[in-house]
Design a protein around this motif. Structure first.
Motif, PDB file in Angstrom:
ATOM      1  N   GLY A 116       3.090  -8.918   3.817  1.00 43.28           N
ATOM      2  CA  GLY A 116       2.867  -7.439   3.922  1.00 43.28           C
ATOM      3  C   GLY A 116       3.888  -6.688   3.363  1.00 43.28           C
ATOM      4  N   LEU A 117       4.704  -7.160   2.417  1.00 47.07           N
ATOM      5  CA  LEU A 117       6.080  -6.271   1.940  1.00 47.07           C
ATOM      6  C   LEU A 117       5.595  -6.394   0.610  1.00 47.07           C
ATOM      7  N   VAL A 118       6.232  -5.393  -0.446  1.00 41.73           N
ATOM      8  CA  VAL A 118       6.440  -5.222  -1.681  1.00 41.73           C
ATOM      9  C   VAL A 118       8.028  -4.939  -1.723  1.00 41.73           C
ATOM     10  N   ILE A 119       8.547  -5.719  -2.662  1.00 41.86           N
ATOM     11  CA  ILE A 119       9.968  -5.694  -2.890  1.00 41.86           C
ATOM     12  C   ILE A 119      10.501  -5.636  -4.416  1.00 41.86           C
ATOM     13  N   LEU A 120      10.939  -4.197  -4.606  1.00 43.46           N
ATOM     14  CA  LEU A 120      11.145  -3.861  -6.002  1.00 43.46           C
ATOM     15  C   LEU A 120      12.710  -3.637  -6.200  1.00 43.46           C
ATOM     16  N   PRO A 121      13.014  -3.860  -7.471  1.00 45.36           N
ATOM     17  CA  PRO A 121      14.513  -3.542  -7.807  1.00 45.36           C
ATOM     18  C   PRO A 121      15.003  -2.268  -7.672  1.00 45.36           C
ATOM     19  N   PHE A 122      15.913  -1.816  -7.145  1.00 47.58           N
ATOM     20  CA  PHE A 122      16.558  -0.283  -7.030  1.00 47.58           C
ATOM     21  C   PHE A 122      17.714  -0.196  -7.836  1.00 47.58           C
ATOM     22  N   GLU A 123      17.435   0.946  -8.385  1.00 45.75           N
ATOM     23  CA  GLU A 123      18.347   1.232  -9.744  1.00 45.75           C
ATOM     24  C   GLU A 123      19.800   1.708  -9.248  1.00 45.75           C
ATOM     25  N   GLN A 155      15.891   9.216  -6.963  1.00 44.43           N
ATOM     26  CA  GLN A 155      14.913  10.502  -7.223  1.00 44.43           C
ATOM     27  C   GLN A 155      13.851  10.038  -6.633  1.00 44.43           C
ATOM     28  N   ASP A 156      13.201   8.774  -6.565  1.00 46.64           N
ATOM     29  CA  ASP A 156      11.876   8.240  -6.230  1.00 46.64           C
ATOM     30  C   ASP A 156      11.986   8.555  -4.561  1.00 46.64           C
ATOM     31  N   LEU A 157      12.974   8.243  -3.739  1.00 48.01           N
ATOM     32  CA  LEU A 157      13.317   8.451  -2.552  1.00 48.01           C
ATOM     33  C   LEU A 157      13.688   9.823  -1.803  1.00 48.01           C
ATOM     34  N   ASP A 158      13.553  10.913  -2.656  1.00 50.82           N
ATOM     35  CA  ASP A 158      14.005  12.101  -2.044  1.00 50.82           C
ATOM     36  C   ASP A 158      12.946  12.616  -1.163  1.00 50.82           C
ATOM     37  N   GLY A 159      13.273  12.938   0.046  1.00 47.99           N
ATOM     38  CA  GLY A 159      12.153  13.519   0.848  1.00 47.99           C
ATOM     39  C   GLY A 159      11.187  11.939   1.433  1.00 47.99           C
ATOM     40  N   VAL A 160      11.437  10.867   1.115  1.00 48.18           N
ATOM     41  CA  VAL A 160      10.595   9.677   1.532  1.00 48.18           C
ATOM     42  C   VAL A 160      11.162   9.014   2.779  1.00 48.18           C
ATOM     43  N   SER A 161      10.125   8.828   3.735  1.00 47.48           N
ATOM     44  CA  SER A 161      10.495   8.163   5.097  1.00 47.48           C
ATOM     45  C   SER A 161      11.297   6.817   4.799  1.00 47.48           C
ATOM     46  N   THR A 162      12.373   6.710   5.178  1.00 45.19           N
ATOM     47  CA  THR A 162      13.423   5.643   5.160  1.00 45.19           C
ATOM     48  C   THR A 162      13.788   5.277   6.307  1.00 45.19           C
ATOM     49  N   VAL A 210      14.072  -4.612   7.721  1.00 43.47           N
ATOM     50  CA  VAL A 210      12.983  -5.170   7.130  1.00 43.47           C
ATOM     51  C   VAL A 210      11.692  -5.135   7.942  1.00 43.47           C
ATOM     52  N   GLU A 211      11.753  -5.445   9.177  1.00 41.96           N
ATOM     53  CA  GLU A 211      10.581  -5.567  10.122  1.00 41.96           C
ATOM     54  C   GLU A 211      10.156  -4.135  10.225  1.00 41.96           C
ATOM     55  N   LEU A 212      11.164  -3.282  10.216  1.00 43.12           N
ATOM     56  CA  LEU A 212      10.615  -1.782  10.614  1.00 43.12           C
ATOM     57  C   LEU A 212       9.721  -1.394   9.234  1.00 43.12           C
ATOM     58  N   ALA A 213      10.394  -1.891   8.047  1.00 42.71           N
ATOM     59  CA  ALA A 213       9.573  -1.310   6.788  1.00 42.71           C
ATOM     60  C   ALA A 213       8.260  -1.970   6.942  1.00 42.71           C
ATOM     61  N   ARG A 214       8.263  -3.324   7.378  1.00 42.77           N
ATOM     62  CA  ARG A 214       6.882  -4.167   7.315  1.00 42.77           C
ATOM     63  C   ARG A 214       5.955  -3.474   8.238  1.00 42.77           C
ATOM     64  N   ALA A 215       6.460  -2.703   9.280  1.00 42.07           N
ATOM     65  CA  ALA A 215       5.698  -2.028  10.223  1.00 42.07           C
ATOM     66  C   ALA A 215       5.028  -0.657   9.841  1.00 42.07           C
ATOM     67  N   GLY A 216       5.243  -0.179   8.542  1.00 42.75           N
ATOM     68  CA  GLY A 216       5.193   0.913   8.016  1.00 42.75           C
ATOM     69  C   GLY A 216       5.855   2.276   8.335  1.00 42.75           C
ATOM     70  N   ILE A 217       7.004   1.976   9.161  1.00 41.15           N
ATOM     71  CA  ILE A 217       7.836   3.170   9.266  1.00 41.15           C
ATOM     72  C   ILE A 217       8.157   3.833   8.162  1.00 41.15           C
ATOM     73  N   GLY A 218       8.721   3.101   7.102  1.00 45.30           N
ATOM     74  CA  GLY A 218       9.463   3.770   6.187  1.00 45.30           C
ATOM     75  C   GLY A 218      10.035   2.425   5.145  1.00 45.30           C
ATOM     76  N   GLY A 247       0.924  -1.074   0.140  1.00 42.45           N
ATOM     77  CA  GLY A 247       0.226  -0.020  -0.145  1.00 42.45           C
ATOM     78  C   GLY A 247       0.777   1.176  -0.026  1.00 42.45           C
ATOM     79  N   HIS A 248       2.012   1.179  -0.105  1.00 41.98           N
ATOM     80  CA  HIS A 248       2.920   2.311   0.116  1.00 41.98           C
ATOM     81  C   HIS A 248       2.688   2.998  -1.348  1.00 41.98           C
ATOM     82  N   CYS A 249       2.986   4.382  -1.349  1.00 42.53           N
ATOM     83  CA  CYS A 249       2.767   5.360  -2.503  1.00 42.53           C
ATOM     84  C   CYS A 249       3.759   4.737  -3.958  1.00 42.53           C
ATOM     85  N   LEU A 250       4.708   4.152  -3.235  1.00 41.63           N
ATOM     86  CA  LEU A 250       5.712   3.738  -4.416  1.00 41.63           C
ATOM     87  C   LEU A 250       5.668   2.292  -4.663  1.00 41.63           C
TER      88      LEU A 250
END
Length: 303
Positions: free
Chosen positions: A255-262, A187-194, A231-239, A175-178
């Protein structure tokens, strides 16, 4: 024709030098003089017509032919040790000492340790979870026979044997915006919570280099010390988090989406061995077991 017992002594000298690293150590191990060790090695080289050791500034360095011959001799000496209990073989009965990084240990290694032990009830293992710097130190000091890590190491005295390679991925909650992208760019991660890594870890320096080159500033919410925590923090929606997918993400993740990172960065998961001491038969058997029991997955491939 020379008697076989003289040939066996030459092979014993070879293995003793490879194990101890010096002719003095080999002489002590076999209970003979250092000149006798040197003489046996020279006779073996002359008989085989191969250079087995390089003599450099008072040191003796094994060639690839010496290491290959040593592996070929394993069955011979295993048989001899069964016949007369050769003292040199007792080292093979010592526990195999292994150290691995936290993620490799808990997400990959433990089931394979179990299957390795079940194959032979006489096997014994000492296993520790350590940060990479402690793994390297332990291998250098001969406290560990073998280390396993995905860190990028440049350290004299150790030898890395990679068996898996992988590319960076970006991990985020469903459900994350990305989450609808095919690939994530810096560039997709500029300003994004990580979720990033603490500064003492190599993973943090990698991500900082990538983002600095692009002029990108993610919003770092949490700094974690392990891939498991990130990974667990990402799963919990922190970033979102950017990391090496092997071996933690090789199985389906709820509960996770895993995408290639350029990125052009390639991780290599490696065995860590001493550069000054050949691995024992038990160590080589364990390395083969790991290679043969590593399944294929979408994020990594065999080397």
């Amino acid at each position: 024709m020379r008697e076989n017992r003289h040939i066996i002594r030459e092979y014993e000298a070879l293995r003793a030098v490879l194990t101890t690293g010096t002719t003095i150590g080999a002489a002590r191990r076999l209970g003979i003089s250092q000149p006798a060790i040197s003489r046996a090695l020279t006779q073996l080289e002359n008989r085989l017509g191969r250079t087995l050791f390089l003599r450099i500034s008072g040191r003796i360095e094994p060639t690839a032919e010496a290491l290959s011959l040593n592996e070929t001799l394993d069955p011979l000496f295993e048989t001899l040790s069964k016949i007369d209990g050769a003292e040199w073989a007792h080292t093979e009965n010592k526990p195999l000492s292994i150290a691995a990084s936290t993620t490799i240990a808990h997400c990959f290694l433990l089931p394979r340790l179990a299957t390795f032990l079940k194959q032979d009830s006489s096997r014994r293992i000492q296993f520790e979870t350590q940060p990479t710097e402690q793994i390297v130190a332990g291998v250098l000091e001969f406290r560990y026979d073998l280390g396993l890590t995905s860190a990028m190491i440049q350290q004299s005295g150790v030898k890395l044997i990679p068996w898996r390679k992988s590319k960076m991925v970006c991990v985020m909650p469903e459900g994350h915006c990305l989450a609808n992208r095919d690939t994530i760019t810096t560039q997709d991660l500029d300003g994004v919570s990580t979720v990033d890594f603490v500064r003492r870890l190599g993973g943090r320096s990698l991500t900082e280099q990538i983002f600095n080159r692009s002029g990108v500033r993610p919003n770092i919410i949490v700094e974690a010390a392990t891939n498991i925590a990130a990974v667990e923090l990402a799963r919990a929606g922190i970033g979102v988090t950017v990391l090496n997918p092997f071996p933690q993400l090789t199985e389906p993740q709820r509960g996770l989406v895993i995408l290639p990172f350029e990125s052009d960065i390639e991780y290599r998961t490696s065995f860590v061995l001493s550069a000054d001491r050949p691995p024992s038969t038990q160590t080589r058997n364990f390395m083969r077991h790991i290679k043969f029991t590593t399944p294929e997955d979408q994020f990594s491939e065999a080397i």
